[in-house]
Design a protein around this motif. Structure first.
Motif, PDB file in Angstrom:
ATOM      1  N   ALA B   1      73.156  10.479 -42.667  1.00  0.00           N
ATOM      2  CA  ALA B   1      74.570  10.804 -42.889  1.00  0.00           C
ATOM      3  C   ALA B   1      74.964  10.378 -44.300  1.00  0.00           C
ATOM      4  CB  ALA B   1      75.439  10.096 -41.868  1.00  0.00           C
ATOM      5  N   GLN B   2      75.897  11.147 -44.837  1.00  0.00           N
ATOM      6  CA  GLN B   2      76.346  10.816 -46.192  1.00  0.00           C
ATOM      7  C   GLN B   2      77.332   9.662 -46.164  1.00  0.00           C
ATOM      8  OE1 GLN B   2      77.937  14.656 -45.800  1.00  0.00           O
ATOM      9  NE2 GLN B   2      77.239  15.238 -47.811  1.00  0.00           N
ATOM     10  N   SER B   3      77.342   8.913 -47.264  1.00  0.00           N
ATOM     11  CA  SER B   3      78.385   7.904 -47.433  1.00  0.00           C
ATOM     12  C   SER B   3      78.604   7.680 -48.923  1.00  0.00           C
ATOM     13  CB  SER B   3      78.021   6.590 -46.739  1.00  0.00           C
ATOM     14  OG  SER B   3      76.915   5.998 -47.360  1.00  0.00           O
ATOM     15  N   VAL B   4      79.767   7.180 -49.243  1.00  0.00           N
ATOM     16  CA  VAL B   4      80.123   6.907 -50.637  1.00  0.00           C
ATOM     17  C   VAL B   4      80.668   5.496 -50.715  1.00  0.00           C
ATOM     18  CG1 VAL B   4      81.573   7.567 -52.576  1.00  0.00           C
ATOM     19  CG2 VAL B   4      80.659   9.334 -51.051  1.00  0.00           C
ATOM     20  N   THR B   5      80.183   4.748 -51.675  1.00  0.00           N
ATOM     21  CA  THR B   5      80.637   3.370 -51.856  1.00  0.00           C
ATOM     22  C   THR B   5      81.293   3.215 -53.218  1.00  0.00           C
ATOM     23  OG1 THR B   5      78.831   2.543 -50.482  1.00  0.00           O
ATOM     24  CG2 THR B   5      79.953   0.953 -51.893  1.00  0.00           C
ATOM     25  N   GLN B   6      82.519   2.808 -53.201  1.00  0.00           N
ATOM     26  CA  GLN B   6      83.223   2.429 -54.427  1.00  0.00           C
ATOM     27  C   GLN B   6      83.494   0.932 -54.293  1.00  0.00           C
ATOM     28  OE1 GLN B   6      85.984   6.236 -54.143  1.00  0.00           O
ATOM     29  NE2 GLN B   6      86.266   5.250 -56.133  1.00  0.00           N
ATOM     30  N   LEU B   7      82.711   0.152 -55.019  1.00  0.00           N
ATOM     31  CA  LEU B   7      82.744  -1.290 -54.825  1.00  0.00           C
ATOM     32  C   LEU B   7      84.047  -1.922 -55.285  1.00  0.00           C
ATOM     33  CD1 LEU B   7      79.104  -2.209 -55.829  1.00  0.00           C
ATOM     34  CD2 LEU B   7      80.149  -2.413 -53.564  1.00  0.00           C
ATOM     35  N   ASP B   8      84.673  -1.340 -56.278  1.00  0.00           N
ATOM     36  CA  ASP B   8      85.888  -1.922 -56.842  1.00  0.00           C
ATOM     37  C   ASP B   8      87.112  -1.257 -56.227  1.00  0.00           C
ATOM     38  OD1 ASP B   8      84.017  -1.555 -59.781  1.00  0.00           O
ATOM     39  OD2 ASP B   8      84.378  -3.468 -58.759  1.00  0.00           O
ATOM     40  N   SER B   9      87.913  -2.031 -55.521  1.00  0.00           N
ATOM     41  CA  SER B   9      89.124  -1.455 -54.944  1.00  0.00           C
ATOM     42  C   SER B   9      90.215  -1.326 -56.008  1.00  0.00           C
ATOM     43  CB  SER B   9      89.629  -2.311 -53.790  1.00  0.00           C
ATOM     44  OG  SER B   9      89.900  -3.625 -54.233  1.00  0.00           O
ATOM     45  N   GLN B  10      90.154  -2.205 -57.011  1.00  0.00           N
ATOM     46  CA  GLN B  10      91.154  -2.166 -58.074  1.00  0.00           C
ATOM     47  C   GLN B  10      90.499  -2.583 -59.379  1.00  0.00           C
ATOM     48  OE1 GLN B  10      95.343  -3.239 -57.339  1.00  0.00           O
ATOM     49  NE2 GLN B  10      95.085  -4.783 -58.886  1.00  0.00           N
ATOM     50  N   VAL B  11      90.816  -1.858 -60.440  1.00  0.00           N
ATOM     51  CA  VAL B  11      90.281  -2.193 -61.762  1.00  0.00           C
ATOM     52  C   VAL B  11      91.439  -2.275 -62.745  1.00  0.00           C
ATOM     53  CG1 VAL B  11      88.867  -1.385 -63.693  1.00  0.00           C
ATOM     54  CG2 VAL B  11      88.028  -1.141 -61.344  1.00  0.00           C
ATOM     55  N   PRO B  12      91.731  -3.485 -63.246  1.00  0.00           N
ATOM     56  CA  PRO B  12      92.736  -3.610 -64.302  1.00  0.00           C
ATOM     57  C   PRO B  12      92.069  -3.472 -65.670  1.00  0.00           C
ATOM     58  CG  PRO B  12      92.143  -5.778 -63.477  1.00  0.00           C
ATOM     59  CD  PRO B  12      91.230  -4.793 -62.806  1.00  0.00           C
ATOM     60  N   VAL B  13      92.713  -2.756 -66.567  1.00  0.00           N
ATOM     61  CA  VAL B  13      92.144  -2.576 -67.903  1.00  0.00           C
ATOM     62  C   VAL B  13      93.291  -2.408 -68.894  1.00  0.00           C
ATOM     63  CG1 VAL B  13      91.899  -0.096 -67.573  1.00  0.00           C
ATOM     64  CG2 VAL B  13      90.472  -1.257 -69.250  1.00  0.00           C
ATOM     65  N   PHE B  14      93.107  -2.934 -70.081  1.00  0.00           N
ATOM     66  CA  PHE B  14      94.140  -2.811 -71.097  1.00  0.00           C
ATOM     67  C   PHE B  14      94.174  -1.396 -71.664  1.00  0.00           C
ATOM     68  CE2 PHE B  14      95.914  -6.930 -71.368  1.00  0.00           C
ATOM     69  CZ  PHE B  14      94.902  -7.840 -71.074  1.00  0.00           C
ATOM     70  N   GLU B  15      95.355  -0.990 -72.037  1.00  0.00           N
ATOM     71  CA  GLU B  15      95.524   0.323 -72.650  1.00  0.00           C
ATOM     72  C   GLU B  15      94.634   0.431 -73.886  1.00  0.00           C
ATOM     73  OE1 GLU B  15      99.609   1.225 -73.481  1.00  0.00           O
ATOM     74  OE2 GLU B  15      99.270   3.378 -73.353  1.00  0.00           O
ATOM     75  N   GLU B  16      94.027   1.585 -74.054  1.00  0.00           N
ATOM     76  CA  GLU B  16      93.118   1.943 -75.143  1.00  0.00           C
ATOM     77  C   GLU B  16      91.742   1.300 -75.008  1.00  0.00           C
ATOM     78  OE1 GLU B  16      94.847   1.600 -79.013  1.00  0.00           O
ATOM     79  OE2 GLU B  16      96.684   2.649 -78.442  1.00  0.00           O
ATOM     80  N   ALA B  17      91.513   0.541 -73.970  1.00  0.00           N
ATOM     81  CA  ALA B  17      90.180  -0.016 -73.720  1.00  0.00           C
ATOM     82  C   ALA B  17      89.352   0.974 -72.923  1.00  0.00           C
ATOM     83  CB  ALA B  17      90.311  -1.333 -72.962  1.00  0.00           C
ATOM     84  N   PRO B  18      88.031   0.832 -72.947  1.00  0.00           N
ATOM     85  CA  PRO B  18      87.185   1.714 -72.129  1.00  0.00           C
ATOM     86  C   PRO B  18      87.182   1.256 -70.674  1.00  0.00           C
ATOM     87  CG  PRO B  18      85.823   0.168 -73.340  1.00  0.00           C
ATOM     88  CD  PRO B  18      87.242  -0.070 -73.779  1.00  0.00           C
ATOM     89  N   VAL B  19      86.829   2.179 -69.800  1.00  0.00           N
ATOM     90  CA  VAL B  19      86.769   1.834 -68.379  1.00  0.00           C
ATOM     91  C   VAL B  19      85.592   2.549 -67.720  1.00  0.00           C
ATOM     92  CG1 VAL B  19      88.257   3.722 -67.572  1.00  0.00           C
ATOM     93  CG2 VAL B  19      88.134   1.592 -66.266  1.00  0.00           C
ATOM     94  N   GLU B  20      85.006   1.894 -66.739  1.00  0.00           N
ATOM     95  CA  GLU B  20      83.988   2.514 -65.895  1.00  0.00           C
ATOM     96  C   GLU B  20      84.341   2.226 -64.446  1.00  0.00           C
ATOM     97  OE1 GLU B  20      79.400   2.734 -66.338  1.00  0.00           O
ATOM     98  OE2 GLU B  20      79.779   0.978 -65.068  1.00  0.00           O
ATOM     99  N   LEU B  21      84.414   3.276 -63.654  1.00  0.00           N
ATOM    100  CA  LEU B  21      84.651   3.143 -62.221  1.00  0.00           C
ATOM    101  C   LEU B  21      83.337   3.484 -61.524  1.00  0.00           C
ATOM    102  CD1 LEU B  21      88.147   4.881 -61.871  1.00  0.00           C
ATOM    103  CD2 LEU B  21      87.599   2.533 -62.509  1.00  0.00           C
ATOM    104  N   ARG B  22      82.879   2.573 -60.693  1.00  0.00           N
ATOM    105  CA  ARG B  22      81.556   2.719 -60.130  1.00  0.00           C
ATOM    106  C   ARG B  22      81.573   3.471 -58.801  1.00  0.00           C
ATOM    107  NH1 ARG B  22      79.287  -3.154 -59.790  1.00  0.00           N
ATOM    108  NH2 ARG B  22      81.442  -3.574 -59.138  1.00  0.00           N
TER     109      ARG B  22
END
Lengths: 113, 114
Positions: B1-22
């Motif tokens: 069966a398929q499943s999807v895991t997003q480990l981070d429920s919330q990601v704070p990041v400063f404006e103009e900074a880079p971000v990665e959502l896993r």
């Protein structure tokens, strides 16, 4: 650009009442879906519909739920006797032939009191 | 069966900074992969999708994602975020050529700090 529409945007109903949520998919699409999102939780698949019949349904989609495409444009989700736990945002989606990109409607927020 | 895991429920990041959502997925077959965005009080909008071909996929609003089959990942990135990127981001998977239902992850809330 064509889009999926849903009505109403918000429906409030009393426990035990029947509700019908309506969707108008994009006109040349052939595959239709309902998903729901309980507040603060992930989006969950309910049912898929193709060629005037259900293709697949999840365990959530029990006998209280039914879907219908009564004419060439509308796609409806009926909940026969609503429960408190049916309170959620319900999304309709559709996709054209030979495409796996599903287009989602804006959702109907169902509140059962 | 398929499943999807997003480990981070919330990601704070400063404006103009880079971000990665896993995002990591599991499936016994080949898959299509998607990222959807949900702005406050709105529906789901497709950001980007991977169906086949190049593993680096570019989407709307400057987002991109890279499909890594060996790591079963599909991380979403943006080099410089804006306050308007504040939203919930959902990674999703669909079996290739089997059925069409989309399985969603639990979502990651991107919180942009001024």
């Amino acid at each position: 650009e064509p889009e999926v529409t849903q009505t109403p945007s918000h429906q409030v109903t009393q426990m035990g009442q029947e509700v019908i949520l309506r969707c108008v998919p994009i006109s040349n699409h052939l595959y239709f879906y309902w998903y729901r999102q309980i507040l603060g939780q992930k989006v969950e698949f309910l049912v898929s519909f193709y060629n005037n019949e259900i293709s697949e349904k999840s365990e959530i989609f029990d006998d209280q739920f039914s879907v219908e495409r009564p004419d060439g444009s509308n796609f409806t989700l009926k909940i026969r006797s609503t429960k408190l736990e049916d309170s959620a945002m319900y999304f309709c989606a559709s996709n054209p032939p030979s495409s796996y990109e599903q287009y989602f409607g804006p959702g109907t927020r169902l509140t059962v009191t | 069966a398929q499943s999807v895991t997003q480990l981070d429920s919330q990601v704070p990041v400063f404006e103009e900074a880079p971000v990665e959502l896993r995002c990591n997925y599991s499936s016994s077959v080949s898959v299509y992969l998607f990222w959807y965005v949900q702005y406050p009080n709105q529906g789901l909008q497709l950001l980007l999708k991977y169906l086949s071909g190049s593993t680096l996929v570019k989407g709307i609003n400057g987002f991109e994602a890279e499909f890594n089959k060996s790591q079963t990942s599909f991380h979403l990135r943006k080099p410089s975020v804006h306050i308007s990127d504040t939203a919930e981001y959902f990674c999703a998977v669909s079996d290739k050529g089997r059925d069409d239902k989309i399985i969603f992850g639990k979502g990651t809330r991107l919180h942009i700090l001024p």
